[in-house]
Design a protein around this motif. Structure first.
Motif, PDB file in Angstrom:
ATOM      1  N   ARG A 109       0.888  -1.084   0.023  1.00  0.00           N
ATOM      2  CA  ARG A 109       0.056   0.055   0.198  1.00  0.00           C
ATOM      3  C   ARG A 109       0.906   1.231  -0.084  1.00  0.00           C
ATOM      4  O   ARG A 109       1.992   1.401   0.376  1.00  0.00           O
ATOM      5  CB  ARG A 109      -0.926  -0.046   1.213  1.00  0.00           C
ATOM      6  CG  ARG A 109      -1.733  -1.455   1.044  1.00  0.00           C
ATOM      7  CD  ARG A 109      -2.624  -1.123   2.358  1.00  0.00           C
ATOM      8  NE  ARG A 109      -3.590  -2.374   2.988  1.00  0.00           N
ATOM      9  CZ  ARG A 109      -3.937  -3.120   1.917  1.00  0.00           C
ATOM     10  NH1 ARG A 109      -4.154  -3.160   0.956  1.00  0.00           N
ATOM     11  NH2 ARG A 109      -4.520  -4.527   2.685  1.00  0.00           N
ATOM     12  N   GLY A 110       0.471   2.206  -0.738  1.00  0.00           N
ATOM     13  CA  GLY A 110       1.106   3.296  -0.894  1.00  0.00           C
ATOM     14  C   GLY A 110       2.020   3.575  -1.706  1.00  0.00           C
ATOM     15  O   GLY A 110       2.762   4.539  -1.959  1.00  0.00           O
ATOM     16  N   LEU A 111       2.471   2.386  -2.493  1.00  0.00           N
ATOM     17  CA  LEU A 111       3.265   2.516  -3.794  1.00  0.00           C
ATOM     18  C   LEU A 111       2.473   2.282  -4.914  1.00  0.00           C
ATOM     19  O   LEU A 111       1.606   1.670  -5.289  1.00  0.00           O
ATOM     20  CB  LEU A 111       4.296   1.240  -3.450  1.00  0.00           C
ATOM     21  CG  LEU A 111       5.382   1.173  -2.370  1.00  0.00           C
ATOM     22  CD1 LEU A 111       6.322  -0.155  -2.517  1.00  0.00           C
ATOM     23  CD2 LEU A 111       6.311   2.603  -2.592  1.00  0.00           C
ATOM     24  N   ARG A 112       2.840   3.011  -6.177  1.00  0.00           N
ATOM     25  CA  ARG A 112       2.324   3.067  -7.304  1.00  0.00           C
ATOM     26  C   ARG A 112       3.487   3.005  -8.234  1.00  0.00           C
ATOM     27  O   ARG A 112       4.455   4.072  -8.348  1.00  0.00           O
ATOM     28  CB  ARG A 112       1.521   4.417  -7.258  1.00  0.00           C
ATOM     29  CG  ARG A 112       0.631   4.418  -8.662  1.00  0.00           C
ATOM     30  CD  ARG A 112      -0.451   5.530  -8.701  1.00  0.00           C
ATOM     31  NE  ARG A 112      -0.510   5.894  -9.942  1.00  0.00           N
ATOM     32  CZ  ARG A 112      -0.200   7.130 -10.524  1.00  0.00           C
ATOM     33  NH1 ARG A 112       0.165   7.992  -9.652  1.00  0.00           N
ATOM     34  NH2 ARG A 112      -0.591   7.351 -11.783  1.00  0.00           N
ATOM     35  N   ALA A 113       3.345   2.007  -9.181  1.00  0.00           N
ATOM     36  CA  ALA A 113       4.446   2.079 -10.440  1.00  0.00           C
ATOM     37  C   ALA A 113       3.810   3.025 -11.470  1.00  0.00           C
ATOM     38  O   ALA A 113       2.532   3.047 -11.770  1.00  0.00           O
ATOM     39  CB  ALA A 113       4.315   0.942 -10.894  1.00  0.00           C
ATOM     40  N   VAL A 114       5.040   3.645 -11.886  1.00  0.00           N
ATOM     41  CA  VAL A 114       4.605   4.868 -12.969  1.00  0.00           C
ATOM     42  C   VAL A 114       5.644   4.839 -14.033  1.00  0.00           C
ATOM     43  O   VAL A 114       6.828   4.337 -13.727  1.00  0.00           O
ATOM     44  CB  VAL A 114       4.447   6.120 -12.543  1.00  0.00           C
ATOM     45  CG1 VAL A 114       3.455   6.271 -11.472  1.00  0.00           C
ATOM     46  CG2 VAL A 114       5.742   6.496 -11.781  1.00  0.00           C
TER      47      VAL A 114
END
Length: 127
Positions: A109-114
Protein backbone atom coordinates in the motif's frame (compact mmCIF):
# COMPACT_ATOMS: atom_id res chain seq x y z
CA UNK A 1 24.26 -22.39 -28.85
CA UNK A 2 21.18 -20.45 -27.79
CA UNK A 3 20.03 -17.12 -29.14
CA UNK A 4 17.42 -15.68 -26.80
CA UNK A 5 18.01 -12.18 -28.15
CA UNK A 6 16.93 -13.23 -31.64
CA UNK A 7 13.68 -14.81 -30.47
CA UNK A 8 13.01 -11.78 -28.25
CA UNK A 9 13.50 -9.50 -31.26
CA UNK A 10 11.21 -11.64 -33.42
CA UNK A 11 8.51 -11.66 -30.75
CA UNK A 12 8.90 -7.92 -30.21
CA UNK A 13 8.56 -7.31 -33.95
CA UNK A 14 5.45 -9.49 -34.08
CA UNK A 15 3.78 -7.72 -31.16
CA UNK A 16 4.53 -4.30 -32.60
CA UNK A 17 3.26 -5.34 -36.04
CA UNK A 18 -0.15 -6.41 -34.70
CA UNK A 19 -2.47 -3.60 -35.87
CA UNK A 20 -5.25 -4.64 -33.49
CA UNK A 21 -3.15 -4.15 -30.35
CA UNK A 22 -4.32 -7.54 -29.06
CA UNK A 23 -0.77 -8.92 -28.83
CA UNK A 24 0.42 -5.87 -26.88
CA UNK A 25 -2.54 -6.17 -24.50
CA UNK A 26 -1.81 -9.88 -24.03
CA UNK A 27 1.84 -9.10 -23.26
CA UNK A 28 0.85 -6.54 -20.63
CA UNK A 29 -1.67 -8.93 -19.04
CA UNK A 30 0.98 -11.65 -18.97
CA UNK A 31 3.57 -9.32 -17.45
CA UNK A 32 1.12 -8.16 -14.76
CA UNK A 33 0.23 -11.77 -13.96
CA UNK A 34 3.94 -12.68 -13.77
CA UNK A 35 4.50 -9.86 -11.30
CA UNK A 36 1.61 -11.07 -9.14
CA UNK A 37 2.94 -14.65 -9.36
CA UNK A 38 6.33 -13.48 -8.14
CA UNK A 39 4.60 -11.87 -5.17
CA UNK A 40 3.01 -15.24 -4.36
CA UNK A 41 6.46 -16.87 -4.40
CA UNK A 42 7.76 -14.20 -2.02
CA UNK A 43 4.94 -15.18 0.34
CA UNK A 44 5.63 -18.91 -0.03
CA UNK A 45 9.24 -18.51 1.09
CA UNK A 46 8.10 -16.25 3.95
CA UNK A 47 9.87 -13.25 2.48
CA UNK A 48 6.75 -11.27 1.62
CA UNK A 49 7.71 -7.65 2.12
CA UNK A 50 5.97 -5.63 4.77
CA UNK A 51 7.56 -2.31 3.80
CA UNK A 52 9.34 -0.45 0.99
CA UNK A 53 12.64 -2.14 1.84
CA UNK A 54 11.03 -5.53 1.29
CA UNK A 55 9.68 -4.43 -2.10
CA UNK A 56 13.21 -3.26 -2.94
CA UNK A 57 14.50 -6.73 -2.05
CA UNK A 58 12.08 -8.46 -4.43
CA UNK A 59 12.87 -6.00 -7.23
CA UNK A 60 16.60 -6.53 -6.61
CA UNK A 61 16.15 -10.30 -7.00
CA UNK A 62 14.83 -9.61 -10.49
CA UNK A 63 17.79 -7.44 -11.45
CA UNK A 64 16.19 -4.00 -11.25
CA UNK A 65 18.69 -2.54 -8.73
CA UNK A 66 16.21 -0.30 -6.88
CA UNK A 67 17.31 2.75 -4.90
CA UNK A 68 15.60 5.57 -3.07
CA UNK A 69 15.71 8.98 -4.76
CA UNK A 70 14.13 11.46 -2.36
CA UNK A 71 11.09 9.31 -1.65
CA UNK A 72 10.79 7.83 -5.15
CA UNK A 73 12.04 4.32 -5.81
CA UNK A 74 14.01 4.34 -9.05
CA UNK A 75 15.47 1.33 -10.82
CA UNK A 76 19.10 1.56 -11.93
CA UNK A 77 18.84 -1.40 -14.25
CA UNK A 78 16.40 -2.63 -16.85
CA UNK A 79 16.72 -6.43 -16.96
CA UNK A 80 15.60 -6.26 -20.59
CA UNK A 81 17.87 -3.44 -21.75
CA UNK A 82 19.12 -5.20 -24.87
CA UNK A 83 15.58 -5.68 -26.17
CA UNK A 84 14.59 -2.19 -25.02
CA UNK A 85 17.19 -0.76 -27.39
CA UNK A 86 15.00 -1.80 -30.33
CA UNK A 87 11.57 -2.07 -28.70
CA UNK A 88 11.64 0.64 -26.00
CA UNK A 89 7.90 1.34 -25.69
CA UNK A 90 6.98 -2.33 -25.71
CA UNK A 91 9.55 -3.22 -23.03
CA UNK A 92 8.69 -0.21 -20.87
CA UNK A 93 4.98 -1.08 -20.93
CA UNK A 94 5.77 -4.70 -20.05
CA UNK A 95 8.09 -3.57 -17.23
CA UNK A 96 5.37 -1.27 -15.90
CA UNK A 97 2.79 -4.06 -15.96
CA UNK A 98 5.20 -6.50 -14.25
CA UNK A 99 6.00 -4.04 -11.44
CA UNK A 100 2.31 -3.13 -11.07
CA UNK A 101 1.48 -6.81 -10.66
CA UNK A 102 4.29 -7.25 -8.16
CA UNK A 103 3.21 -4.25 -6.08
CA UNK A 104 -0.42 -5.32 -6.17
CA UNK A 105 0.43 -8.92 -5.31
CA UNK A 106 2.61 -7.80 -2.41
CA UNK A 107 -0.17 -5.51 -1.20
CA UNK A 108 2.42 -2.76 -0.89
CA UNK A 109 0.00 0.00 0.00
CA UNK A 110 1.14 3.49 -0.78
CA UNK A 111 3.36 2.43 -3.68
CA UNK A 112 2.35 3.10 -7.26
CA UNK A 113 4.32 2.06 -10.33
CA UNK A 114 4.57 4.78 -12.99
CA UNK A 115 6.43 5.32 -16.22
CA UNK A 116 9.20 7.84 -15.55
CA UNK A 117 11.98 7.25 -18.08
CA UNK A 118 15.41 8.63 -17.21
CA UNK A 119 18.67 8.23 -19.10
CA UNK A 120 20.55 5.13 -17.98
CA UNK A 121 17.68 3.87 -15.79
CA UNK A 122 14.67 1.61 -16.07
CA UNK A 123 11.62 3.52 -17.28
CA UNK A 124 9.54 2.50 -14.22
CA UNK A 125 9.59 4.23 -10.86
CA UNK A 126 7.58 3.70 -7.68
CA UNK A 127 6.06 6.73 -6.03
Amino acid sequence: ARNYQLIAELLGDAVQADPSGAARAALERGARAAGAENAVHADEDHSRPRDDAGVHAVLARHGYEPYDDEGVTRLRNCPFERLAQTHRELVCRANLAFVEGLVQGLRARGLRAVLDPRPGRCCVALS
